[in-house]
Design a protein around this motif. Structure first.
Motif, mmCIF file in Angstrom:
data_model
loop_
_atom_site.group_PDB
_atom_site.id
_atom_site.type_symbol
_atom_site.label_atom_id
_atom_site.label_comp_id
_atom_site.label_asym_id
_atom_site.label_seq_id
_atom_site.Cartn_x
_atom_site.Cartn_y
_atom_site.Cartn_z
ATOM 1 N N HIS A 1 0.824 -1.204 0.000
ATOM 2 C CA HIS A 1 0.000 0.000 0.000
ATOM 3 C C HIS A 1 0.862 1.259 0.000
ATOM 4 N N SER A 2 0.532 2.183 -0.881
ATOM 5 C CA SER A 2 1.270 3.443 -0.942
ATOM 6 C C SER A 2 0.961 4.331 0.259
ATOM 7 N N SER A 3 -0.143 4.029 0.965
ATOM 8 C CA SER A 3 -0.540 4.851 2.109
ATOM 9 C C SER A 3 0.237 4.511 3.380
ATOM 10 N N GLY A 4 1.101 3.486 3.332
ATOM 11 C CA GLY A 4 1.868 3.106 4.513
ATOM 12 C C GLY A 4 2.784 4.224 4.994
ATOM 13 N N ARG A 5 2.966 4.308 6.302
ATOM 14 C CA ARG A 5 3.773 5.400 6.867
ATOM 15 C C ARG A 5 5.238 5.294 6.476
ATOM 16 N N TYR A 6 5.768 4.057 6.524
ATOM 17 C CA TYR A 6 7.184 3.864 6.226
ATOM 18 C C TYR A 6 7.322 2.722 5.213
ATOM 19 N N PRO A 7 8.130 2.927 4.184
ATOM 20 C CA PRO A 7 8.319 1.876 3.175
ATOM 21 C C PRO A 7 9.373 0.856 3.632
ATOM 22 N N PHE A 8 9.118 0.241 4.774
ATOM 23 C CA PHE A 8 10.069 -0.739 5.291
ATOM 24 C C PHE A 8 9.321 -1.761 6.126
ATOM 25 N N GLY A 9 9.776 -3.028 6.038
ATOM 26 C CA GLY A 9 9.207 -4.058 6.894
ATOM 27 C C GLY A 9 9.315 -5.431 6.265
ATOM 28 N N TYR A 10 9.132 -6.449 7.095
ATOM 29 C CA TYR A 10 9.255 -7.841 6.671
ATOM 30 C C TYR A 10 7.921 -8.373 6.149
ATOM 31 N N VAL B 1 15.996 2.140 -1.715
ATOM 32 C CA VAL B 1 17.359 2.142 -2.247
ATOM 33 C C VAL B 1 18.124 3.324 -1.668
ATOM 34 N N ASN B 2 19.172 3.029 -0.890
ATOM 35 C CA ASN B 2 20.066 4.066 -0.355
ATOM 36 C C ASN B 2 19.321 5.247 0.260
ATOM 37 N N ASN B 3 18.372 4.909 1.100
ATOM 38 C CA ASN B 3 17.612 5.920 1.827
ATOM 39 C C ASN B 3 16.833 6.868 0.921
ATOM 40 N N THR B 4 16.621 6.466 -0.328
ATOM 41 C CA THR B 4 15.737 7.242 -1.201
ATOM 42 C C THR B 4 14.328 6.690 -1.026
ATOM 43 N N MET B 5 13.378 7.230 -1.759
ATOM 44 C CA MET B 5 12.006 6.726 -1.694
ATOM 45 C C MET B 5 11.744 5.701 -2.788
ATOM 46 N N LYS B 6 12.811 5.251 -3.450
ATOM 47 C CA LYS B 6 12.668 4.239 -4.503
ATOM 48 C C LYS B 6 12.557 2.868 -3.846
ATOM 49 N N LYS B 7 11.401 2.235 -3.985
ATOM 50 C CA LYS B 7 11.132 0.992 -3.266
ATOM 51 C C LYS B 7 11.809 -0.199 -3.927
ATOM 52 N N LYS B 8 12.139 -1.179 -3.068
ATOM 53 C CA LYS B 8 12.699 -2.429 -3.571
ATOM 54 C C LYS B 8 12.237 -3.578 -2.680
ATOM 55 N N LEU B 9 12.333 -4.791 -3.222
ATOM 56 C CA LEU B 9 12.137 -6.002 -2.441
ATOM 57 C C LEU B 9 13.501 -6.646 -2.243
ATOM 58 N N ALA B 10 13.800 -6.976 -1.000
ATOM 59 C CA ALA B 10 15.090 -7.595 -0.690
ATOM 60 C C ALA B 10 14.857 -8.942 -0.022
ATOM 61 N N PHE B 11 15.758 -9.892 -0.296
ATOM 62 C CA PHE B 11 15.713 -11.213 0.325
ATOM 63 C C PHE B 11 17.031 -11.409 1.083
ATOM 64 N N THR B 12 16.910 -11.856 2.320
ATOM 65 C CA THR B 12 18.097 -12.031 3.147
ATOM 66 C C THR B 12 18.179 -13.466 3.639
ATOM 67 N N TYR B 13 19.420 -13.942 3.779
ATOM 68 C CA TYR B 13 19.650 -15.221 4.447
ATOM 69 C C TYR B 13 20.388 -14.911 5.745
ATOM 70 N N SER B 14 19.722 -15.221 6.885
ATOM 71 C CA SER B 14 20.218 -14.794 8.196
ATOM 72 C C SER B 14 20.446 -13.278 8.154
ATOM 73 N N SER B 15 21.631 -12.799 8.294
ATOM 74 C CA SER B 15 21.839 -11.342 8.322
ATOM 75 C C SER B 15 22.430 -10.814 7.015
ATOM 76 N N LYS B 16 22.477 -11.659 5.974
ATOM 77 C CA LYS B 16 23.135 -11.250 4.725
ATOM 78 C C LYS B 16 22.101 -11.107 3.614
ATOM 79 N N GLU B 17 22.184 -9.999 2.863
ATOM 80 C CA GLU B 17 21.289 -9.797 1.726
ATOM 81 C C GLU B 17 21.744 -10.654 0.558
ATOM 82 N N ILE B 18 20.834 -11.478 0.021
ATOM 83 C CA ILE B 18 21.195 -12.393 -1.069
ATOM 84 C C ILE B 18 20.597 -11.978 -2.404
ATOM 85 N N LEU B 19 19.547 -11.147 -2.349
ATOM 86 C CA LEU B 19 18.878 -10.757 -3.586
ATOM 87 C C LEU B 19 18.132 -9.460 -3.332
#
Length: 884
Positions: free
Chosen positions: A71-80, A99-117
């Motif tokens: 949803h674009s109405s969300g307060r913060y573009p972050f979360g699991y 992306v780099n603290n911009t408002m450009k959204k992305k989906l990230a996948f992590t394994y344990s504490s490491k970003e894999i995708l």
């Protein structure tokens, strides 16, 4: 595994069946789980736990798919979005980020504490507020992790992935020690499925549509997924939402602008515009000129001119229609005088046929009216006329809805035969269809006076596809009352209740209630205007919305997992082993018939007696069905036993008695019912033992049966005249005339239709209405019921296909569509039903819809059989049209 595939096919069939009507509706039912995010405290955020008790044991290669809306109405573009983890708590997470603290959204996948995708929305062709199918493919053999979004594929090797064939899976908030998550995005999730390695078999499926107090069960093996702090999207089809409420200077006039998706409220010196999608109110202060000081609601939006108009027909000249200019914020002229309203609560519309303004009925100065006033915008002239044909009595407080360009429906009202308020005023429950070109009125039906009298909203919302209309109903006799949304049939005096109720204060001419369908938001909008209390000078205007189409509260509930699941798993295992040995479906069917038991040999005298009993039973069914079919709507609320679309029982008070049936009691009752209608002799005690108490001794089985029969009889004391009887160790059921049974009615109608040389269209329509509820006992997945379902289905399809050849049916495209839909319920990939429906739609000029139906069929055919459907659309449709 053949049995599981059969179950899988049935589920796909139901999905296909659900998809086809969606094309017919402009609106579809919205469902899914909304996740409460940063707008609430952390402990109130939503979690969906697919593995509350134990991890999922999955094959070496599997696919997790789900539909996701950010949803674009969300307060913060972050979360699991989700986190999956193995027994060692090694985890893979999917999260929303920028992306780099911009408002450009992305989906990230992590394994344990490491970003894999990590991929941006642009790279994945994802858009906020849109549904996207996400697929996660896990190959533990190759240690390959693959993500598919918008047909774009992204892969990454993860060496530790080999342990991920036994996983826990959580969406949203996670409270597990060491893996806690409270940061979740504003999102909606639905249709979570887990497939085997080739995606031909669904292992688990959580649709997140219907639900229970604990959460949601999957559709395959009824595995519970628990939900904390849920916000179910389906509730929006049942619960009215209060969007706005404010005080105005005086009685408000209200209109709906479907072009801009707004509600306009005019009140003395101000114009309020409520934006339905955004929920924002914009206010115009009128500069100089005011319309007539009238409490009657005379405001409309004219889409032909794109302007709001305010009219009156109380002046001698009858030439006064004002238009509002939003740029200058005033009316185009000022009225010269003020006259008390003479047509309170009239009905009105600007006709799409000729662009004229039509006003029907009303009340004023102790007189009810049935005049028709017509205003021509081109000549600026009024004419007054009367309806012809079936004339309604003078009245007010009726509802009007548009049927097509030339016809409107008018329902209900309050008035009298003479029009005099002092001479026996009464409620009216007539439905009229009025031709605005000829002013000829046709009465379609009259509803029997309900137990609690009601009047209706000024506007009706008409659905021509389902031949129904919606109206808000409420009491005229009470100041503090409730608005209830009812759905009426256009063809029969029948209605059902949808949605919950809205509390309202209604003070006759000082109040106004209206109902609109907003196309952009796909919501019904209820507007209410009137005094807050009897002595108040303040006018309160409130706006409520509910998603369209509205549903009943019973549509929210999901059936809980059957208690006999463990027994069913054992039986499944036995049958699967047997089918693998035989390798063909024919062999499997033979085993099922063998497991159901062979019939005991009977003498010729017994067979003759049974045949006579069947005839006696048929006569009883006919008499009972004749009596009950006129009470079908009442039976939905009280004293009914229904088998189509699911098993449910309603007691004398209209309460759901289905919950009183344990899985064992339900099977016992249905065994007796189905065998009674199959053969008057019923079912033997031996057969009951073999099916329900096969692991018990004779004495123990007898005791258990006695206890169960006693419990059924106790339940039926609250339902009605249902008797379970035993004769010569055979058990039968007798359902009295005060209890409605849809299965009994269907059998009677099928027999009548198969034997009558002259087709009775009413009988056919009644049968199709019954069948539209769904297949016979779809949620009962036990072996013994398959032969009953198969016999009923085959007999029904034979009858319907034979009837489809008759001219009365072939010349009625809508009837052909209804018949095809009924056949699809029995066989979702029936090619003859496809021909019947596609040809009928082409005859109706709905070529695009016909091709959509064909396209849906082809896709599901490919999924099921793994091969293309080789008959083209042209081959389906045009040969049939040439023959007709």
């Amino acid at each position: 595994m053949i049995l599981e595939r059969i179950i899988h096919n049935k589920i796909i069939g139901l999905v296909v069946l659900l998809l086809i009507p969606i094309y017919c509706y402009a609106q579809e039912i919205q469902y899914g789980l909304n996740f409460k995010s940063y707008e609430v405290e952390k402990e109130k955020r939503t979690s969906l736990i697919l593995t509350p008790d134990e991890p999922l044991s999955l094959p070496d290669i599997y696919t997790i798919s789900f539909d996701l809306k950010i949803h674009s109405s969300g307060r913060y573009p972050f979360g699991y979005v989700f986190r999956m983890f193995d027994d060692e708590e090694q985890n893979i997470s999917m999260l929303l980020n920028t992306v780099n603290n911009t408002m450009k959204k992305k989906l990230a996948f992590t394994y344990s504490s490491k970003e894999i995708l990590s991929k941006t929305f642009d790279e994945m062709e994802m858009y906020p507020d849109k549904w996207h199918r996400i697929e996660i493919i896990v190959d533990t053999k190759k240690a390959l992790f693959t993500v598919v979004v918008s047909n774009k594929t992204f892969s990454q090797n993860i060496p530790e992935l080999k342990t991920f064939n036994k996983i826990n899976l959580v969406f949203g908030r996670n409270d597990r020690f060491g893996l806690q998550i409270t940061d979740i995005p504003s999102m909606t999730v639905k249709d979570i499925r887990i497939y085997n390695d080739d995606k031909k078999r669904i292992l688990y499926e959580w649709r997140l549509k219907n639900y229970t107090e604990e959460g949601s069960y999957d559709e395959i093996i009824h595995k519970l997924a628990t939900v904390n702090n849920p916000d179910w999207l389906l509730n929006q089809h049942v619960l009215w939402k209060k969007n706005a409420s404010f005080i105005t200077e005086r009685h408000s006039m209200i209109a709906h602008n479907n072009e801009k998706s707004e509600i306009a409220i005019y009140s003395n010196s101000h114009f309020y515009f409520f934006d339905i999608p955004d929920g924002i109110i914009h206010i115009d202060t009128i500069k100089n000129r005011y319309p007539w000081s009238s409490q009657s609601n005379n405001l409309l939006f004219n889409k032909n001119s794109g302007q709001y108009i305010n009219y009156t027909f109380e002046f001698e000249k009858e030439k006064d229609v004002l238009t509002y200019n939003p740029e200058t914020k005033d009316w185009n002229m000022a009225p010269g005088s003020i006259v008390p309203p003479d047509y309170w609560h009239h009905n009105r519309l600007i006709s799409a046929y000729d662009g004229k303004l039509y006003l029907f009925g009303g009340y004023g100065h102790h007189k009810y009216k049935n005049d028709v006033h017509i205003y021509d915008f081109a000549s600026k002239e009024w004419t007054r006329d009367k309806l012809k044909g079936d004339i309604s009595h003078p009245h007010y407080l009726s509802g009007l809805g548009v049927w097509d360009n030339k016809h409107v429906l008018i329902f209900g009202g309050y008035g009298s035969e003479t029009g005099d308020q002092t001479l026996e005023p009464r409620y009216y429950y007539d439905l009229y269809k009025v031709n605005v070109e000829t002013l000829v009125s046709e009465k379609l039906w009259t509803l029997e006076n309900p137990e609690n009298d009601f009047i209706v909203s000024n506007s009706l919302v008409v659905d021509t596809v389902t031949r129904s209309f919606y109206a808000l109903t409420y009491s005229l006799r009470q100041f503090h009352t409730n608005l209830t949304l009812l759905k009426f049939s256009v063809d029969r005096p029948e209605y059902i209740m949808t949605g919950d109720s809205i509390p309202v204060a209604f003070e006759d001419n000082a109040s106004f209630v209206d109902l609109f369908l907003d196309k952009k938001t796909e919501k019904l909008v209820a507007t209410i205007s009137g005094p807050k209390d009897v002595d108040s000078n303040d006018n309160e205007t409130s706006i409520y919305t509910i998603s369209y189409p509205p549903l009943g509260k019973s549509d929210l509930t999901q059936n809980k997992a059957p208690a006999f699941i463990s027994i069913r798993v054992i039986l499944l295992t036995i049958i699967i082993i047997a089918t693998l040995l035989l390798s063909v479906l024919f062999g499997y069917k033979k085993i099922i018939r063998k497991n159901q038991g062979s019939k005991e040999p009977e003498s010729r005298d017994t067979e003759d007696a049974d045949e006579l009993s069947k005839k006696e039973k048929l006569n009883e069914d006919k008499n009972r069905a004749t009596y009950n079919r006129e009470k079908a709507e009442e039976a939905l609320r009280a004293q009914s036993v229904c088998l189509f679309g699911g098993f449910w029982v309603v007691d004398k008070s209209g309460n759901d008695a289905t919950k009183d049936f344990t899985p064992l009691l339900k099977q016992l009752f249905l065994l007796i019912v189905l065998y009674t209608y199959k053969s008057r002799k019923g079912i033997s005690s031996r057969k009951l033992k073999d099916l329900l108490w096969f692991d018990k001794s004779e004495e123990s089985a007898k005791n258990n049966r006695g206890v169960a029969i006693s419990k059924l009889r106790q339940i039926f004391e609250y339902v009605g005249d249902i008797s379970i009887k035993s004769y010569n160790s055979y058990w039968t059921v007798e359902i009295g005339e005060d209890v409605y049974c849809d299965y009994s009615e269907a059998l009677y109608l099928m027999d009548e239709l198969s034997r009558d040389e002259e087709l009775n269209i009413d009988n056919l329509k009644r049968l199709l209405a019954l069948l539209s509820k769904g297949e016979l006992l779809p949620n009962l997945q036990v072996e013994w019921v398959d032969s009953f379902k198969s016999d009923f289905s085959n007999n029904l399809m034979d009858i319907l296909f034979e009837l489809s050849k008759k001219h009365k049916v072939a010349d009625n495209p809508q009837l052909c569509i209804d018949m095809a839909d009924a056949i699809f319920i029995q066989d979702s990939l029936n090619e003859d039903a496809l021909k019947l429906k596609c040809v009928a739609l082409v005859k109706m000029g709905r070529n695009k819809l016909s091709k959509k139906v064909y396209g849906t069929f082809v896709k599901e055919y490919k999924i099921l059989f793994g091969t293309d459907f080789r008959t083209s659309f042209e081959q389906i449709v045009y040969p049939e049209l040439k023959h007709q």
